[in-house]
Design a protein around this motif. Structure first.
Motif, PDB file in Angstrom:
ATOM      1  N   ASP A 301      19.201  42.166  40.268  1.00  3.92           N
ATOM      2  CA  ASP A 301      19.978  41.792  40.134  1.00  3.92           C
ATOM      3  C   ASP A 301      20.519  41.044  38.642  1.00  3.92           C
ATOM      4  OD1 ASP A 301      23.149  41.016  40.041  1.00  3.92           O
ATOM      5  OD2 ASP A 301      22.471  42.831  41.365  1.00  3.92           O
ATOM      6  N   VAL A 302      20.938  41.735  37.396  1.00  6.16           N
ATOM      7  CA  VAL A 302      21.287  41.443  36.564  1.00  6.16           C
ATOM      8  C   VAL A 302      23.305  41.748  36.011  1.00  6.16           C
ATOM      9  CG1 VAL A 302      20.985  40.534  33.944  1.00  6.16           C
ATOM     10  CG2 VAL A 302      19.198  40.969  35.446  1.00  6.16           C
ATOM     11  N   GLU A 303      23.637  39.958  36.387  1.00  5.87           N
ATOM     12  CA  GLU A 303      25.049  40.744  36.216  1.00  5.87           C
ATOM     13  C   GLU A 303      25.798  42.053  36.798  1.00  5.87           C
ATOM     14  OE1 GLU A 303      27.054  38.199  34.203  1.00  5.87           O
ATOM     15  OE2 GLU A 303      24.696  37.141  33.364  1.00  5.87           O
ATOM     16  N   GLY A 304      25.011  42.247  37.669  1.00  2.00           N
ATOM     17  CA  GLY A 304      25.448  42.852  39.122  1.00  2.00           C
ATOM     18  C   GLY A 304      24.620  43.787  38.742  1.00  2.00           C
ATOM     19  N   ARG A 359      27.365  50.362  28.056  1.00  3.35           N
ATOM     20  CA  ARG A 359      27.062  48.708  27.808  1.00  3.35           C
ATOM     21  C   ARG A 359      25.082  49.101  26.876  1.00  3.35           C
ATOM     22  NH1 ARG A 359      29.032  45.959  33.097  1.00  3.35           N
ATOM     23  NH2 ARG A 359      28.570  44.244  32.314  1.00  3.35           N
ATOM     24  N   ALA A 406      20.334  41.033  30.038  1.00  6.54           N
ATOM     25  CA  ALA A 406      21.549  40.041  30.037  1.00  6.54           C
ATOM     26  C   ALA A 406      21.885  40.013  28.695  1.00  6.54           C
ATOM     27  CB  ALA A 406      21.130  38.723  30.350  1.00  6.54           C
ATOM     28  N   LEU A 409      24.511  42.311  27.527  1.00  3.69           N
ATOM     29  CA  LEU A 409      25.284  43.162  27.948  1.00  3.69           C
ATOM     30  C   LEU A 409      26.238  41.693  27.523  1.00  3.69           C
ATOM     31  CD1 LEU A 409      24.466  43.031  32.239  1.00  3.69           C
ATOM     32  CD2 LEU A 409      25.453  44.893  30.108  1.00  3.69           C
ATOM     33  N   LYS A 410      25.975  40.329  26.941  1.00  2.00           N
ATOM     34  CA  LYS A 410      26.695  39.986  26.243  1.00  2.00           C
ATOM     35  C   LYS A 410      27.334  39.751  25.472  1.00  2.00           C
ATOM     36  CE  LYS A 410      25.755  36.029  29.186  1.00  2.00           C
ATOM     37  NZ  LYS A 410      24.222  34.147  29.549  1.00  2.00           N
TER      38      LYS A 410
END
Length: 411
Positions: A301-304, A359, A406, A409-410
């Motif tokens: 799981d990475v950021e949901g 994303r 990750a 996503l940021k």
């Protein structure tokens, strides 16, 4: 008699041993390259002196003998003995005469629109370019080859006559492409009943039977409306036939057949191979289905978001795509990078479920990690393919995928 010497384009009075240049004689038996026929090779010599003639060309009315001095020093004014390489001359002669017969046979088979558009004749082969709007069929090529060989077997005498251009035209002689003619022309007739009548200044056989055999090697397109035939004659034709026989014998040995049944044997092997390929595809699909279920357990799981980056043993790109579909179905919402190593190369497939493509893009994921493995790749936002050439870097690359997701996503 040697009337001039050139070295690197400049006139000189002598050439020493080891030097190369151009020799011009007051008369010569060497044929200068023209009309598509390669120039003669051979030797010029005198007491204590030997020059190798590597080529003979024509320029400004002179025969240019391209020479290398093998022994002694040659001076302008020397009297030299001239000897052409007879084997080269003879083989070139066979190919040139065969070219004339080939031209006539093509016109007889395809029509009067056939015209020579270029040629090359040397000791190894003949090459003939001609006008024709479409590729020749196998049957047409066979008919042309048979026609030429029939003329060869007839062993008709080859005749040459000097005529005016008007007389030559009245005799039905054809002019060759790119050739320049003077007031008096040389008319060459060969084959039975005037099979071929052309203007030509080249070297030729005395009888058509001297050619021995013509074997067409290939026919293909050269430009729009222009085709090219390559062929061999004489000993080179026999050597080509032996080469084909040896290859056929090798095939017979490989399939445990004979020349009588080798076609059936090869057809049976092809059918069996197709069946095996279908079975292999079925098994790979089965492998993909089971592998997709097995490897999804390693997703993190990475950021949901589920992120899966793993190698699959024994999979090819097609199998990886099948496994990718299985993983997407199993995980529902995920970013996935699958890899397989085959023959020291890495195959990669990246996938992003459609709900996440705004994303994270599969193409960006592929470009990043294929690049890390010494390769490249790309594709759509939801699916991309690529590969690399450094499998040793694969474990570290796969470990970095979650961090890359990750960071993306940021961004």
């Amino acid at each position: 008699q040697l009337v001039a010497l050139l070295r690197e384009g400049e006139r000189v009075s002598q050439l020493a041993e080891g030097e190369s240049g151009v020799a011009i004689l007051d008369q010569t038996p060497f044929y200068g390259e023209s009309g598509g026929q390669a120039g003669d090779t051979g030797y010029l010599s005198a007491e204590g002196l030997k020059l190798e003639v590597t080529d003979t060309t024509k320029a400004q009315g002179h025969h240019l003998h391209h020479v290398k001095v093998l022994q002694g020093t040659v001076n302008v004014g020397d009297t030299l003995d001239c000897r052409i390489d007879n084997d080269v001359r003879q083989n070139t002669r066979l190919n040139h005469s065969a070219t004339h017969l080939l031209h006539a046979a093509l016109r007889n088979e395809l029509g009067d629109h056939v015209a020579q558009k270029g040629s090359l004749v040397d000791a190894q082969r003949l090459r003939f370019d001609f006008s024709n709007p479409e590729a020749m069929t196998a049957e047409q090529l066979r008919a042309v080859e048979d026609s030429v060989n029939a003329q060869i077997r007839a062993n008709a005498a080859v005749h040459t006559q000097l005529m005016t251009m008007d007389e030559a035209k009245n005799a039905g002689a054809m002019a060759l492409f790119g050739e320049k003619y003077g007031d008096e022309v040389r008319v060459l007739s060969m084959g039975e009943d005037g099979f071929s009548v052309e203007l030509c200044g080249g070297t030729h056989v005395q009888r058509t039977g001297d050619i021995g055999l013509l074997r067409i090697l290939s026919e293909g397109g050269l430009a729009s409306g222009v085709r090219r035939i390559e062929a061999v004659t004489g000993d080179n034709a026999l050597a080509q036939i032996r080469s084909v026989d040896e290859a056929l014998a090798g095939v017979c040995d490989a399939v445990r057949g004979t020349t009588d049944n080798v076609t059936d044997k090869v057809s049976a092997l092809r059918a069996a191979n197709r069946d095996l390929e279908k079975e292999l595809a079925r098994l790979k699909q089965k492998l993909a289905s089971s592998a997709g279920s097995d490897i999804t357990a390693s997703a993190i799981d990475v950021e949901g978001i589920k992120v899966l980056a793993t190698a699959v043993d024994g999979a090819d790109p097609g199998a990886l795509r099948g496994i990718m579909d299985q993983c997407k179905n199993k995980l529902g919402s995920a970013v996935i990078l699958l890899a397989a190593v085959n023959d020291d190369k890495v195959a990669l497939v990246a996938g992003v479920t459609k709900d996440l493509t705004e994303r994270v893009r599969a193409g960006d994921l592929m470009k990043e990690f294929a690049g890390r493995l010494g390769g490249k790749g790309g594709g759509r936002p939801d699916m991309a393919q690529g590969g690399g050439t450094e499998p040793a870097l694969l474990p570290a690359a796969l470990e970095d995928v979650p961090a890359w997701v990750a960071q993306t996503l940021k961004a």
